[in-house]
Design an enzyme around this catalytic site. Structure first.
Site, mmCIF file in Angstrom:
data_model
loop_
_atom_site.group_PDB
_atom_site.id
_atom_site.type_symbol
_atom_site.label_atom_id
_atom_site.label_comp_id
_atom_site.label_asym_id
_atom_site.label_seq_id
_atom_site.Cartn_x
_atom_site.Cartn_y
_atom_site.Cartn_z
ATOM 1 N N GLY A 8 0.832 -1.221 0.000
ATOM 2 C CA GLY A 8 0.000 0.000 0.000
ATOM 3 C C GLY A 8 0.854 1.254 0.000
ATOM 4 N N GLN A 12 -1.668 7.378 1.707
ATOM 5 C CA GLN A 12 -1.327 8.590 2.465
ATOM 6 C C GLN A 12 -0.044 8.390 3.281
ATOM 7 O OE1 GLN A 12 -4.099 9.829 5.530
ATOM 8 N NE2 GLN A 12 -3.208 11.886 5.650
ATOM 9 N N TYR A 143 -14.443 -1.681 9.471
ATOM 10 C CA TYR A 143 -13.027 -1.285 9.588
ATOM 11 C C TYR A 143 -12.522 -1.579 11.004
ATOM 12 C CZ TYR A 143 -9.040 2.057 9.561
ATOM 13 O OH TYR A 143 -7.812 2.671 9.658
ATOM 14 N N LYS A 147 -9.680 -4.154 12.452
ATOM 15 C CA LYS A 147 -8.510 -3.662 13.200
ATOM 16 C C LYS A 147 -8.325 -4.447 14.506
ATOM 17 C CE LYS A 147 -6.760 -0.792 10.371
ATOM 18 N NZ LYS A 147 -5.485 -1.163 9.733
HETATM 19 P P1 NAD Z 1 -4.564 4.766 2.177
HETATM 20 O O1 NAD Z 1 -5.967 4.404 1.860
HETATM 21 O O2 NAD Z 1 -4.109 6.139 1.898
HETATM 22 O O3 NAD Z 1 -3.557 3.773 1.459
HETATM 23 C C1 NAD Z 1 -3.793 2.393 1.401
HETATM 24 C C2 NAD Z 1 -3.278 1.917 0.057
HETATM 25 O O4 NAD Z 1 -3.560 0.515 -0.033
HETATM 26 C C3 NAD Z 1 -3.969 2.590 -1.124
HETATM 27 O O5 NAD Z 1 -2.984 3.158 -1.993
HETATM 28 C C4 NAD Z 1 -4.710 1.452 -1.821
HETATM 29 O O6 NAD Z 1 -4.709 1.554 -3.234
HETATM 30 C C5 NAD Z 1 -3.891 0.246 -1.384
HETATM 31 N N1 NAD Z 1 -4.638 -1.007 -1.467
HETATM 32 C C6 NAD Z 1 -5.964 -1.226 -1.284
HETATM 33 N N2 NAD Z 1 -6.247 -2.516 -1.495
HETATM 34 C C7 NAD Z 1 -5.087 -3.145 -1.784
HETATM 35 C C8 NAD Z 1 -4.746 -4.474 -2.090
HETATM 36 N N3 NAD Z 1 -5.662 -5.432 -2.166
HETATM 37 N N4 NAD Z 1 -3.449 -4.759 -2.323
HETATM 38 C C9 NAD Z 1 -2.495 -3.797 -2.265
HETATM 39 N N5 NAD Z 1 -2.763 -2.502 -2.017
HETATM 40 C C10 NAD Z 1 -4.054 -2.187 -1.769
HETATM 41 O O7 NAD Z 1 -4.312 4.381 3.705
HETATM 42 P P2 NAD Z 1 -3.230 4.994 4.717
HETATM 43 O O8 NAD Z 1 -3.857 6.166 5.343
HETATM 44 O O9 NAD Z 1 -1.927 5.102 4.075
HETATM 45 O O10 NAD Z 1 -3.265 3.831 5.813
HETATM 46 C C11 NAD Z 1 -2.274 2.846 5.921
HETATM 47 C C12 NAD Z 1 -2.570 2.012 7.169
HETATM 48 O O11 NAD Z 1 -2.620 2.867 8.311
HETATM 49 C C13 NAD Z 1 -3.922 1.295 7.125
HETATM 50 O O12 NAD Z 1 -3.824 0.064 7.783
HETATM 51 C C14 NAD Z 1 -4.822 2.207 7.937
HETATM 52 O O13 NAD Z 1 -5.902 1.504 8.511
HETATM 53 C C15 NAD Z 1 -3.861 2.705 8.978
HETATM 54 N N6 NAD Z 1 -4.302 3.957 9.585
HETATM 55 C C16 NAD Z 1 -4.331 5.109 8.845
HETATM 56 C C17 NAD Z 1 -4.781 6.281 9.442
HETATM 57 C C18 NAD Z 1 -4.849 7.570 8.683
HETATM 58 O O14 NAD Z 1 -5.414 8.560 9.196
HETATM 59 N N7 NAD Z 1 -4.285 7.653 7.480
HETATM 60 C C19 NAD Z 1 -5.192 6.268 10.780
HETATM 61 C C20 NAD Z 1 -5.178 5.076 11.486
HETATM 62 C C21 NAD Z 1 -4.703 3.923 10.883
HETATM 63 C C1 AKB Z 2 -10.137 6.734 9.309
HETATM 64 O O1 AKB Z 2 -10.732 7.791 9.593
HETATM 65 O O2 AKB Z 2 -10.689 5.719 8.861
HETATM 66 C C2 AKB Z 2 -8.655 6.664 9.583
HETATM 67 C C3 AKB Z 2 -8.418 6.096 10.932
HETATM 68 C C4 AKB Z 2 -8.488 6.959 12.118
HETATM 69 O O3 AKB Z 2 -8.211 4.920 11.072
HETATM 70 N N1 AKB Z 2 -8.114 7.967 9.420
#
Ligand code: NAD
Ligand code: AKB
Length: 318
Positions: A8, A12, A143, A147
């Site tokens: 991934g 972000q 979601y 988690k």
């Molecule tokens: P994001 O959605 O920006 O990026 C996730 C990436 O995974 C995307 O580019 C998507 O195309 C890719 N993806 C989706 N399905 C896929 C698959 N089958 N195979 C390969 N790639 C695939 O998410 P992020 O914000 O970068 O989050 C990364 C991790 O951090 C996640 O586990 C998310 O739950 C966790 N997280 C993020 C936040 C946040 O605010 N960004 C907060 C809490 C937890």
């Molecule tokens: C969402 O809002 O889904 C994420 C997270 C807090 O896991 N930014």
């Protein structure tokens, strides 16, 4: 020497983490991967090794790990909360079966695994203020369900098979490089774009709704510092509460007004994302992360606002 695969990697977090990891561990030692090579990420794709890896395809994942002699998987591929509620089956498939594939490949290929959990792992029955590290976890979103299950699965692979699994419960992450991928906390990114473009923003999250948040540079530090932490000191592993600030939409608006005094905020609340936000903590207790591996964020709300506005202005050519 670490040889890291980031799943991934064009999301972000991954789009910034991959660059940081390449600075630390060397370009050729950090393999970025995603299920497709998305437009807008040409620079990242060209800046080091890149593989197409759909995490729901275990064979493809194993081949990438073997080909690049990977010993560390940073697993970021996921479906986030708002998109997950629109398509819960996809959220299960990617977040659960994808993680299971990562852990199985890690077990066979002797890799350590870092993967983030989220404040979404908590629910309505969790204590809302200073939410403890160890507490009730009964989330109401798909979601969140994935988690909690993911945290448990990572613990299981550590205890049963000795896979070095580590993770944090991230709050909403705020950044200017890549837009967030469809979560509930995304408003706290969009508000900065609209503050610069329109001098106003309509929030889909209602007034008074506090959630934990963090600026991306602190999130990257959290991943790297936990990954490099002395394993003997880790009691929790999956997953540590981490936070940097807690605010409601009107608080971030007030922070923006310190730099753009004419900025205005109004509300058009989306009931689905509002219900999700209300089911999450108001503020986390992150003392376990502070004690076990020295977690300490650098950015508070105003420091983040100043940096976001400065960098977004350049990005948007304003
Ligand atoms: P994001 O959605 O920006 O990026 C996730 C990436 O995974 C995307 O580019 C998507 O195309 C890719 N993806 C989706 N399905 C896929 C698959 N089958 N195979 C390969 N790639 C695939 O998410 P992020 O914000 O970068 O989050 C990364 C991790 O951090 C996640 O586990 C998310 O739950 C966790 N997280 C993020 C936040 C946040 O605010 N960004 C907060 C809490 C937890
Ligand atoms: C969402 O809002 O889904 C994420 C997270 C807090 O896991 N930014």
């Amino acid at each position: 020497m670490r040889r890291i695969l980031v799943t991934g990697a064009l999301g972000q977090i991954g789009s910034e983490l991959t660059v940081r990891l390449r600075e630390i561990y060397g370009e050729s030692n950090v393999v970025a991967s995603s299920k497709s090579a998305k437009d807008g990420h040409e620079e990242l794709v060209a800046s080091g090794p890149f593989e197409i890896v759909d995490v729901t395809n275990r064979e493809q994942l194993a081949q990438a790990v073997q080909k690049h002699k990977i010993n560390t998987i940073i697993h970021l591929a996921a479906i986030l909360s708002a998109v997950g509620e629109q398509n819960p089956h996809l959220a299960w498939e990617v977040n659960i079966n994808g993680l299971y594939n990562v852990l199985e490949v890690a077990r066979h290929e002797n890799c350590s695994v870092f993967t983030p959990s989220s404040i979404a792992a908590f629910g309505d029955s969790t204590p809302k203020d200073k939410t403890p590290q160890d507490t009730i976890q009964r989330p109401s979103t798909m979601y969140g369900v994935t988690k909690v299950a993911g945290e448990l699965l990572c613990d299981y692979y550590f205890h049963k098979f000795g896979v070095d699994t580590r993770g944090v419960r991230f709050p909403g992450l705020i950044s200017y490089k890549t837009l967030p991928g469809g979560g509930t906390t995304d408003y706290a990114v969009h508000i900065y774009y609209e503050a610069l473009r329109q001098k106003r923003y309509t929030s889909y999250i209602g007034p008074g709704t506090k959630m934990d948040m963090m600026y991306m540079p602190d999130a990257l530090d959290a991943i790297i510092n936990l990954m490099e932490a002395d394993p003997k000191k880790l009691i929790h592993r999956n997953a540590f509460n981490v936070t940097a600030m807690s605010f409601a939409p009107e608080d971030i608006a007030r922070s923006i007004q310190k730099f753009i005094p004419e900025f205005e905020l109004d509300f058009d609340v989306d009931p689905v994302r509002q219900a999700i936000a209300e089911s999450w903590p108001n503020s986390l207790d992150d003392s376990a992360a502070r004690e076990e591996w020295g977690w300490s964020p650098k950015y508070d709300l105003d420091a983040m606002t100043e940096d976001m506005l400065k960098n977004l202005k350049i990005k948007l050519g304003l």
